[in-house]
Design an enzyme around this catalytic site. Sequence first.
Site, mmCIF file in Angstrom:
data_model
loop_
_atom_site.group_PDB
_atom_site.id
_atom_site.type_symbol
_atom_site.label_atom_id
_atom_site.label_comp_id
_atom_site.label_asym_id
_atom_site.label_seq_id
_atom_site.Cartn_x
_atom_site.Cartn_y
_atom_site.Cartn_z
ATOM 1 N N ASP A 47 96.595 105.685 53.122
ATOM 2 C CA ASP A 47 97.748 105.436 52.245
ATOM 3 C C ASP A 47 99.022 105.254 53.062
ATOM 4 O O ASP A 47 99.469 106.182 53.743
ATOM 5 C CB ASP A 47 97.934 106.634 51.300
ATOM 6 C CG ASP A 47 99.108 106.436 50.362
ATOM 7 O OD1 ASP A 47 98.899 105.866 49.280
ATOM 8 O OD2 ASP A 47 100.238 106.841 50.711
ATOM 9 N N TYR A 52 107.596 103.730 54.673
ATOM 10 C CA TYR A 52 107.261 104.661 55.756
ATOM 11 C C TYR A 52 107.544 104.074 57.141
ATOM 12 O O TYR A 52 107.469 104.788 58.144
ATOM 13 C CB TYR A 52 105.783 105.108 55.698
ATOM 14 C CG TYR A 52 105.352 105.747 54.402
ATOM 15 C CD1 TYR A 52 106.277 106.180 53.460
ATOM 16 C CD2 TYR A 52 104.005 105.935 54.121
ATOM 17 C CE1 TYR A 52 105.873 106.749 52.256
ATOM 18 C CE2 TYR A 52 103.594 106.514 52.919
ATOM 19 C CZ TYR A 52 104.536 106.910 51.998
ATOM 20 O OH TYR A 52 104.134 107.475 50.816
HETATM 21 N N1 LIG Z 1 103.947 107.717 46.217
HETATM 22 C C1 LIG Z 1 104.893 108.522 46.633
HETATM 23 O O1 LIG Z 1 106.026 108.520 46.129
HETATM 24 C C2 LIG Z 1 104.601 109.474 47.764
HETATM 25 C C3 LIG Z 1 105.537 110.461 48.087
HETATM 26 C C4 LIG Z 1 105.238 111.322 49.130
HETATM 27 C C5 LIG Z 1 104.043 111.192 49.812
HETATM 28 N N2 LIG Z 1 103.141 110.189 49.503
HETATM 29 C C6 LIG Z 1 101.870 110.031 50.237
HETATM 30 O O2 LIG Z 1 101.125 111.241 50.126
HETATM 31 C C7 LIG Z 1 100.787 111.710 51.429
HETATM 32 C C8 LIG Z 1 100.655 113.211 51.454
HETATM 33 O O3 LIG Z 1 101.843 113.844 51.035
HETATM 34 P P1 LIG Z 1 102.838 114.597 52.043
HETATM 35 O O4 LIG Z 1 102.688 114.063 53.410
HETATM 36 O O5 LIG Z 1 104.168 114.560 51.407
HETATM 37 O O6 LIG Z 1 102.381 116.120 51.942
HETATM 38 P P2 LIG Z 1 101.043 116.977 52.218
HETATM 39 O O7 LIG Z 1 99.914 116.113 52.575
HETATM 40 O O8 LIG Z 1 100.920 117.916 51.055
HETATM 41 O O9 LIG Z 1 101.462 117.877 53.441
HETATM 42 C C9 LIG Z 1 101.701 117.379 54.717
HETATM 43 C C10 LIG Z 1 102.259 118.534 55.551
HETATM 44 O O10 LIG Z 1 101.344 119.621 55.583
HETATM 45 C C11 LIG Z 1 100.916 119.889 56.925
HETATM 46 N N3 LIG Z 1 99.453 120.054 56.876
HETATM 47 C C12 LIG Z 1 98.514 119.118 56.615
HETATM 48 N N4 LIG Z 1 97.269 119.641 56.623
HETATM 49 C C13 LIG Z 1 97.417 120.953 56.886
HETATM 50 C C14 LIG Z 1 96.501 122.028 57.034
HETATM 51 N N5 LIG Z 1 95.201 121.841 56.894
HETATM 52 N N6 LIG Z 1 97.006 123.258 57.306
HETATM 53 C C15 LIG Z 1 98.342 123.464 57.432
HETATM 54 N N7 LIG Z 1 99.268 122.475 57.305
HETATM 55 C C16 LIG Z 1 98.804 121.238 57.051
HETATM 56 C C17 LIG Z 1 101.324 118.678 57.740
HETATM 57 O O11 LIG Z 1 101.741 119.055 59.028
HETATM 58 P P3 LIG Z 1 101.098 118.404 60.369
HETATM 59 O O12 LIG Z 1 101.252 116.914 60.263
HETATM 60 O O13 LIG Z 1 101.918 119.036 61.442
HETATM 61 O O14 LIG Z 1 99.668 118.846 60.358
HETATM 62 C C18 LIG Z 1 102.518 118.126 56.967
HETATM 63 O O15 LIG Z 1 103.704 118.792 57.369
HETATM 64 C C19 LIG Z 1 101.941 111.154 52.279
HETATM 65 O O16 LIG Z 1 101.685 111.242 53.655
HETATM 66 C C20 LIG Z 1 102.044 109.769 51.733
HETATM 67 O O17 LIG Z 1 101.005 108.939 52.246
HETATM 68 C C21 LIG Z 1 103.420 109.344 48.474
#
Ligand SMILES: NC(=O)c1ccc[n+]([C@@H]2O[C@H](COP(=O)([O-])OP(=O)(O)OC[C@H]3O[C@@H](n4cnc5c(N)ncnc54)[C@H](OP(=O)(O)O)[C@@H]3O)[C@@H](O)[C@H]2O)c1
Length: 276
Positions: A47, A52
């Site tokens: 995704d 980004y």
């Molecule tokens: N459509 C939209 O409006 C929208 C908005 C926001 C996000 N998104 C998409 O959704 C994806 C996921 O959401 P997100 O990145 O906001 O949040 P997330 O996946 O809930 O969390 C990511 C964070 O958690 C940490 N993390 C990941 N796996 C972990 C684990 N197993 N243990 C401990 N910490 C962990 C990561 O740190 P490290 O990298 O240091 O491991 C990062 O800081 C985004 O990357 C993007 O592709 C879409």
Amino acid sequence: MEKTIRKLSNGVEIPVVGFGTYKLQNENNEACNIIKEAINSGYRSIDTASFYNNEEGVGKGIRESNVSRDELFVTTKVWIDDDGYENTIKSFNKSLEKLGLDYIDLYLVHWPTENIKETWRAIEYLYKEKKVRSIGVCNCTVKQLEEIIGFSEINPMVNQVEMHPNRTEKELLKVCKRHNIVVQAWSPIMRGQLLSNSIIRNLAQKYNKSEAQIILRWHLQNNVIAIPKTSKPNRIKENIDIFDFEIEIQDMERIDSINTDERIKLQKYENLYKIV
Ligand SMILES: NC(=O)c1ccc[n+]([C@@H]2O[C@H](COP(=O)([O-])OP(=O)(O)OC[C@H]3O[C@@H](n4cnc5c(N)ncnc54)[C@H](OP(=O)(O)O)[C@@H]3O)[C@@H](O)[C@H]2O)c1
């Protein structure tokens, strides 16, 4: 064996877990290397978004991976500044060029704006032209979704929204199910903020899994596609290693009980919540 893919309303297959890429950088080959690592670890769905600023690196990782393009499911999105008919098509072509791909598996409207009707018309055009295999929206409430369904020729196949145990969106899930719209959860682990929650911690101990795995498994059992992001190789593996256990119904309910409808802080993009 448990299913690792499901079907969208048009029959296109989508993996039940995806890999998020927000914050990964083109610089130093970061996005490229992490995407290759994710694909090597078994992810087949990636995704990204024009917003980004990493489509080059993500695309490079996809092209350099040793898995063929037709086995991968690539999502990107049109940002709010590019809404409207012409701009959406221009933005799509830019994304395609940056990714270095000749089609996209899922093209999403990143946030609905007041020009959603025109933006959606462009998305439908791209679908009819077979530039994208499936189409959808992000961040749509029940009201917005029903408005789009009201004017659309082709309904959204996906709604990607913020969802985690602190924001369970039960009503939205029901409405999406009724319209055969697959729900994807962004920030599925609430950017790490839920990992110290005592209910999650206790369940991690009980099932001998990590806190993140408990939450990601909860999404899976709710029929929601989580797209966790991480830049750490051990976490890349951890976050997809959720197919060898099942959370009991009463524990699913315990996780549901965490809900407060609280959202993550979008920092400088806080005003996005107020767009329409
Ligand atoms: N459509 C939209 O409006 C929208 C908005 C926001 C996000 N998104 C998409 O959704 C994806 C996921 O959401 P997100 O990145 O906001 O949040 P997330 O996946 O809930 O969390 C990511 C964070 O958690 C940490 N993390 C990941 N796996 C972990 C684990 N197993 N243990 C401990 N910490 C962990 C990561 O740190 P490290 O990298 O240091 O491991 C990062 O800081 C985004 O990357 C993007 O592709 C879409």
